[in-house]
Design an enzyme around this catalytic site. Sequence first.
Site, PDB file in Angstrom:
ATOM      1  N   HIS A 123       0.830  -1.222   0.000  1.00  0.00           N
ATOM      2  CA  HIS A 123       0.000   0.000   0.000  1.00  0.00           C
ATOM      3  C   HIS A 123       0.860   1.266   0.000  1.00  0.00           C
ATOM      4  O   HIS A 123       0.426   2.303   0.487  1.00  0.00           O
ATOM      5  CB  HIS A 123      -0.938   0.043   1.214  1.00  0.00           C
ATOM      6  N   SER A 149      14.371  21.999 -16.192  1.00  0.00           N
ATOM      7  CA  SER A 149      13.176  22.813 -16.392  1.00  0.00           C
ATOM      8  C   SER A 149      13.595  24.121 -17.026  1.00  0.00           C
ATOM      9  O   SER A 149      14.675  24.645 -16.747  1.00  0.00           O
ATOM     10  CB  SER A 149      12.501  23.065 -15.049  1.00  0.00           C
ATOM     11  N   LYS A 168      15.758  22.161 -10.954  1.00  0.00           N
ATOM     12  CA  LYS A 168      15.075  20.913 -11.295  1.00  0.00           C
ATOM     13  C   LYS A 168      15.935  19.920 -12.042  1.00  0.00           C
ATOM     14  O   LYS A 168      16.725  20.270 -12.923  1.00  0.00           O
ATOM     15  CB  LYS A 168      13.867  21.220 -12.184  1.00  0.00           C
ATOM     16  N   GLU A 195       9.056   8.926 -16.908  1.00  0.00           N
ATOM     17  CA  GLU A 195       7.663   9.359 -17.102  1.00  0.00           C
ATOM     18  C   GLU A 195       7.181   9.070 -18.517  1.00  0.00           C
ATOM     19  O   GLU A 195       6.047   8.645 -18.733  1.00  0.00           O
ATOM     20  CB  GLU A 195       7.537  10.863 -16.804  1.00  0.00           C
TER      21      GLU A 195
END
Length: 460
Positions: free
Chosen positions: A156, A277, A283, A290
Amino acid sequence: MAQLWGGRFTKETDKLVYAFNASVSFDRKLYRQDIRGSKAHAAMLSKQGIISVEEEKAIQEGLSSILKDIEEGRIEITDEYEDIHSFVEANLIERIGDAGKKLHTGRSRNDQVALDMRMYTRDEVVETKSLVLKLLTTLADMMDKHIDTYMPGFTHLQKAQPVTLAHHIGAYFEMFKRDWLRLSDIYERMNYCPLGAGALAGTTYPLDRDYTASELGFYGPTLNSMDSVSDRDYLIEYLSAAAMIMMHLSRFCEEIIIWNSNEYRYIEIDDAYSTGSSIMPQKKNPDIAELIRGKTGRVYGALMSLLTTMKGIPLAYNKDMQEDKELVFDAMDTVKGCLALFEGMVSTISFNKEIMAASAMNGFTNATDAADYLVLKGVPFRDAHGIIGRLVLYCIDKGCSIDELTLDELKDICPQFDEDIYEAISLKTCVEKRLTTGAPGHDAMTEEIKACRAFLKNAV
Ligand code: ARG
């Protein structure tokens, strides 16, 4: 507009119809398979006395020169032709004249496209298998390296029990191993040759289907000619295996994204596999992970699309089936690209072992072991579970972990606690005592890695 079938028609095809019907813009990918299949067909026609030896020779030379010209960029497969089959045949006739017109004897574009697609897919299955194998080898190397790298195991997405990185990666080894085996199964089932099935009902020429099948590297000819021209099961099987590979990659990517987050900091993705970024200078984003996660949708989509295309098609060939190509080609390129990129990304990740071990030590990952300790001291498991539950509550209140409590505090909650509790619930003990087959303890993992290596050695 260059068509193979003008004879019966009195009117030109409408331009929009022609473009809608044509497939050359995407089936040009099949030129090698189309030429190779045609060569085998011509050799068989001559062996069977259906065309002469001279005609066959002219056809062979013509087809070889077309292949060479395409590969060396001297000719281009343009939209002027309806499909790759028309392109090759028209070019052949242009080069060698009348002999070229005999190539299509005893053949239909229906068995021709079925053959081309099977040969293309067969090679893709082999290529995909080798990419999966490369990833498996990388994962086995990582398992070797991280057999003592402790980390929390989750259920979980909550810390559950401590494991090792080798153990965690080993789970993915099993998934990709099944993927490899699935692809092998698909190959075995699909490697039969549909050439000679004709349009749907075979042909009256004395074709030798065994000969062409063996010339083209198939185990033998397909059995039923109607099935041969309308079977796309192997593509659906391929897409299903590809979807499963993407699902596994996507799950692993999701974990990499979580582990890479500022909150976890378990890993550092290599600069070569990260992006920045345009506005936030600090970043370093896990875009590759992704994107792989995102591309999973395309491959699932291809599977659903082809299943849906095929579901209402009566026997035998119907033009709907032309819709198989674009989505299958896209899925093939996607899955291969993702496998290669993922392997590069995962093999260059650096793991922050201290952070991972520290993370395994908090979050009460040793609570089960504390309960097991009491069981060894004679407390029934259900009671032990309740006692440790109360202990955890006490610790949460105090803001500490179980092993930070004094023996007096422990004894207050349960008199069966003794000095040896600290050793019994240390991170090392919690992992190393788990020695059942498939568990994370060092010796159990050594056996698991041995089995992984044995698999890799036999995987051909
Ligand atoms: N382009 C077609 C396909 O991809 C080739 C077979 C055409 N056959 C036909 N009878 N129209 O399926």
